[in-house]
Design a protein around this motif. Sequence first.
Motif, PDB file in Angstrom:
ATOM      1  N   LEU A  71      13.199  -3.221   1.408  1.00 51.42           N
ATOM      2  CA  LEU A  71      11.893  -3.760   1.785  1.00 51.42           C
ATOM      3  C   LEU A  71      10.772  -3.366   0.832  1.00 51.42           C
ATOM      4  O   LEU A  71       9.621  -3.774   1.029  1.00 51.42           O
ATOM      5  CB  LEU A  71      11.532  -3.306   3.204  1.00 51.42           C
ATOM      6  N   ARG A  72      11.060  -2.599  -0.187  1.00 51.73           N
ATOM      7  CA  ARG A  72      10.009  -2.075  -1.074  1.00 51.73           C
ATOM      8  C   ARG A  72       9.198  -3.148  -1.779  1.00 51.73           C
ATOM      9  O   ARG A  72       8.041  -2.935  -2.118  1.00 51.73           O
ATOM     10  CB  ARG A  72      10.608  -1.118  -2.107  1.00 51.73           C
ATOM     11  N   ASP A  73       9.786  -4.304  -2.006  1.00 53.26           N
ATOM     12  CA  ASP A  73       9.063  -5.373  -2.700  1.00 53.26           C
ATOM     13  C   ASP A  73       8.283  -6.272  -1.737  1.00 53.26           C
ATOM     14  O   ASP A  73       7.585  -7.184  -2.171  1.00 53.26           O
ATOM     15  CB  ASP A  73      10.031  -6.221  -3.531  1.00 53.26           C
ATOM     16  N   ASN A  74       8.389  -6.009  -0.440  1.00 46.90           N
ATOM     17  CA  ASN A  74       7.700  -6.828   0.564  1.00 46.90           C
ATOM     18  C   ASN A  74       6.327  -6.244   0.890  1.00 46.90           C
ATOM     19  O   ASN A  74       6.138  -5.030   0.898  1.00 46.90           O
ATOM     20  CB  ASN A  74       8.506  -6.882   1.861  1.00 46.90           C
ATOM     21  N   ASP A  75       5.385  -7.120   1.196  1.00 44.07           N
ATOM     22  CA  ASP A  75       4.082  -6.675   1.676  1.00 44.07           C
ATOM     23  C   ASP A  75       4.222  -6.145   3.110  1.00 44.07           C
ATOM     24  O   ASP A  75       5.156  -6.502   3.825  1.00 44.07           O
ATOM     25  CB  ASP A  75       3.095  -7.840   1.689  1.00 44.07           C
ATOM     26  N   HIS A  76       3.288  -5.300   3.492  1.00 36.25           N
ATOM     27  CA  HIS A  76       3.215  -4.797   4.857  1.00 36.25           C
ATOM     28  C   HIS A  76       1.736  -4.689   5.236  1.00 36.25           C
ATOM     29  O   HIS A  76       0.855  -4.833   4.395  1.00 36.25           O
ATOM     30  CB  HIS A  76       3.927  -3.436   5.003  1.00 36.25           C
ATOM     31  N   GLY A  77       1.477  -4.481   6.513  1.00 38.31           N
ATOM     32  CA  GLY A  77       0.106  -4.347   6.980  1.00 38.31           C
ATOM     33  C   GLY A  77      -0.421  -2.943   6.756  1.00 38.31           C
ATOM     34  O   GLY A  77       0.345  -1.981   6.622  1.00 38.31           O
ATOM     35  N   TYR A  78      -1.727  -2.834   6.729  1.00 36.16           N
ATOM     36  CA  TYR A  78      -2.378  -1.536   6.521  1.00 36.16           C
ATOM     37  C   TYR A  78      -3.683  -1.494   7.324  1.00 36.16           C
ATOM     38  O   TYR A  78      -4.534  -2.379   7.185  1.00 36.16           O
ATOM     39  CB  TYR A  78      -2.657  -1.320   5.038  1.00 36.16           C
ATOM     40  N   ILE A  79      -3.821  -0.480   8.146  1.00 33.07           N
ATOM     41  CA  ILE A  79      -5.064  -0.242   8.891  1.00 33.07           C
ATOM     42  C   ILE A  79      -6.030   0.431   7.927  1.00 33.07           C
ATOM     43  O   ILE A  79      -5.801   1.557   7.478  1.00 33.07           O
ATOM     44  CB  ILE A  79      -4.830   0.689  10.103  1.00 33.07           C
ATOM     45  N   ALA A  80      -7.116  -0.243   7.616  1.00 28.74           N
ATOM     46  CA  ALA A  80      -8.071   0.307   6.659  1.00 28.74           C
ATOM     47  C   ALA A  80      -9.106   1.202   7.342  1.00 28.74           C
ATOM     48  O   ALA A  80      -9.337   2.326   6.917  1.00 28.74           O
ATOM     49  CB  ALA A  80      -8.754  -0.819   5.897  1.00 28.74           C
ATOM     50  N   GLU A  81      -9.716   0.699   8.397  1.00 29.14           N
ATOM     51  CA  GLU A  81     -10.742   1.472   9.106  1.00 29.14           C
ATOM     52  C   GLU A  81     -10.572   1.286  10.608  1.00 29.14           C
ATOM     53  O   GLU A  81     -10.215   0.201  11.060  1.00 29.14           O
ATOM     54  CB  GLU A  81     -12.158   1.023   8.705  1.00 29.14           C
ATOM     55  N   ILE A 107       0.824  -1.201   0.000  1.00 29.61           N
ATOM     56  CA  ILE A 107       0.000   0.000   0.000  1.00 29.61           C
ATOM     57  C   ILE A 107       0.862   1.257   0.000  1.00 29.61           C
ATOM     58  O   ILE A 107       0.569   2.217  -0.693  1.00 29.61           O
ATOM     59  CB  ILE A 107      -0.978  -0.012   1.209  1.00 29.61           C
ATOM     60  N   TYR A 108       1.933   1.264   0.778  1.00 33.09           N
ATOM     61  CA  TYR A 108       2.818   2.426   0.873  1.00 33.09           C
ATOM     62  C   TYR A 108       4.284   2.038   0.655  1.00 33.09           C
ATOM     63  O   TYR A 108       5.129   2.313   1.505  1.00 33.09           O
ATOM     64  CB  TYR A 108       2.665   3.104   2.240  1.00 33.09           C
ATOM     65  N   PRO A 109       4.626   1.450  -0.484  1.00 34.29           N
ATOM     66  CA  PRO A 109       6.023   1.046  -0.700  1.00 34.29           C
ATOM     67  C   PRO A 109       6.990   2.229  -0.736  1.00 34.29           C
ATOM     68  O   PRO A 109       8.168   2.075  -0.418  1.00 34.29           O
ATOM     69  CB  PRO A 109       5.987   0.316  -2.045  1.00 34.29           C
ATOM     70  N   GLN A 110       6.495   3.412  -1.070  1.00 34.50           N
ATOM     71  CA  GLN A 110       7.367   4.586  -1.162  1.00 34.50           C
ATOM     72  C   GLN A 110       7.963   4.987   0.184  1.00 34.50           C
ATOM     73  O   GLN A 110       8.948   5.714   0.231  1.00 34.50           O
ATOM     74  CB  GLN A 110       6.632   5.778  -1.805  1.00 34.50           C
ATOM     75  N   TYR A 111       7.372   4.512   1.278  1.00 30.06           N
ATOM     76  CA  TYR A 111       7.902   4.841   2.604  1.00 30.06           C
ATOM     77  C   TYR A 111       8.789   3.739   3.178  1.00 30.06           C
ATOM     78  O   TYR A 111       9.281   3.862   4.293  1.00 30.06           O
ATOM     79  CB  TYR A 111       6.754   5.140   3.577  1.00 30.06           C
ATOM     80  N   GLU A 112       8.953   2.694   2.428  1.00 26.40           N
ATOM     81  CA  GLU A 112       9.777   1.571   2.873  1.00 26.40           C
ATOM     82  C   GLU A 112      11.230   1.773   2.432  1.00 26.40           C
ATOM     83  O   GLU A 112      11.497   2.376   1.384  1.00 26.40           O
ATOM     84  CB  GLU A 112       9.255   0.266   2.271  1.00 26.40           C
TER      85      GLU A 112
END
Length: 167
Positions: free
Chosen positions: A77-87, A68-73
Amino acid sequence: MNYRKALPSDIPAMEKLILEEGPNELNFLPEDEIREHLHDISRGKTEAVLAEQDGEIEGFVSYVWGKIYPQYEPDELRDNDHGYIAEAVVHRNSAGRGIGSHLLTMTVDELGKKGFTRVYAHRHEENIASARMLEKAGFEVVDTFYDPERRPYGSRNTTVCRFVKSE
């Protein structure tokens, strides 16, 4: 207060809570997208944790994972998935009791069980309640940017926050 993972049977009550308690001038909550996102719980594309008391849902946090936010990784780590709080929503009568930050901590733990040590969330720059809740759960601001489509009021800025689990 009872805290647990959300079940597909919780979706109607979760929809009702977020659509009644979530909207304000600082939240961008398009109803169709919210409903689709919550129904993804039954499809296994979204997960959520919730707080309930006397059979009533007092709050919940929904989350997903991906890039969701690879630009901040960092580059490595840019190619790795990360968690995201949706709501994240807490009933106004239960606000200020630490329910939201507890749910965020549970979410980080649940994502950690899946191997995600980095979790992102975003909020309106001026949403002080969200800022405090995220800060209490260990999130730090990584960026603020102009976002007039999602933020039609106030500063019109979105603030991105990140939690990094220490090893």
